[in-house]
Motif scaffolding. Sequence first.
Motif, short mmCIF file in Angstrom:
data_model
loop_
_atom_site.label_atom_id
_atom_site.label_comp_id
_atom_site.label_asym_id
_atom_site.label_seq_id
_atom_site.Cartn_x
_atom_site.Cartn_y
_atom_site.Cartn_z
N VAL A 39 78.17 -52.82 -14.64
CA VAL A 39 78.85 -52.03 -13.60
C VAL A 39 77.89 -51.75 -12.44
N GLU A 40 76.63 -51.46 -12.75
CA GLU A 40 75.67 -51.12 -11.69
C GLU A 40 75.12 -52.36 -10.99
N ASP A 84 88.44 -50.29 -15.21
CA ASP A 84 87.50 -50.99 -14.33
C ASP A 84 87.40 -52.45 -14.81
N MET A 85 87.70 -53.40 -13.90
CA MET A 85 87.71 -54.82 -14.31
C MET A 85 86.35 -55.29 -14.80
N LYS A 86 85.28 -54.80 -14.18
CA LYS A 86 83.95 -55.26 -14.57
C LYS A 86 83.59 -54.76 -15.96
N LYS A 87 83.97 -53.52 -16.26
CA LYS A 87 83.71 -52.99 -17.60
C LYS A 87 84.51 -53.76 -18.65
N LEU A 88 85.73 -54.13 -18.31
CA LEU A 88 86.57 -54.90 -19.23
C LEU A 88 85.89 -56.22 -19.58
N ILE A 89 85.39 -56.94 -18.55
CA ILE A 89 84.72 -58.21 -18.80
C ILE A 89 83.43 -57.99 -19.59
#
Length: 269
Positions: A19-20, A80-85
């Motif tokens: 995420v960061e 959050d899409m990035k957290k899902l991936i």
Amino acid sequence: FAIKVSMWPFHTWLPDAHVEAPTVGSIILAGILLKVGGYAFIRISLPILPDASFYFSNFVMYLSCIAIIYTSLVALAQKDMKKLIAYSSVAHMGYVTAGIFSLTSEGLKGAIFQMVSHGIVSSGLFLSIGVLYERTKSREIKDYNSLVKSMPYFSMFFMVIVLSSVGLPGTSGFIGELLIVLGAYKFFPVFTFFIATGLILGAVYMLILVKNILFTYNVNLKPIILSDITYSEIIIFVIFAFTTLMLGLLPNILLDFISIPSDKILQNF
């Protein structure tokens, strides 16, 4: 090694790191750095400590099954899409550790194949999220709707990469997961049930993501008209899509290369 490969319960750093990180950082992290842990298990743990690897193989298989199912359920809850991936990466690396510690020829080859496949597919997914973030500065699933109308080329490539992530036959994701399931079944059939359950959950959360951002029309959200991917972005997406389809349709390109080294490592067992 478990921390590096983000095996449950040592995985908690990975979603925050993704995420960061900027898009390029996420691609390098998912495509290369996670594989260092799997490589270390294969090249250090198995050959140097075969008795310990055999002794702890049951324990690692338990952790792998928990990783596959638990993180898939956590991914289902992400907005959050990035957290899902990122959580899907933890689940996919659970397949890798399950394949390695099944201590079977199919499992080990499947784990290596899955590492290569995941490096391609996960990098493609993070690139996709990066492309959307550059245009809207948002990673929230709720902020996107009907992208298939305004970004048809992006939607096409994104679908190919997602289908490889869920293990559609004809893509690289299918070959690795199939070999791991076969290896786990030889090792202990009960584990195979949990691994196969993870395959279903993986398809659920990825296809829900696709439905929500590409095909869902939200009346309450004003339609967002985004510019489709540029020529330079298309070239990068073509490389990812071509590679995953080539490995899925011609898996022996990689399997022939890793076959003899894999069998040599397993001679100790």
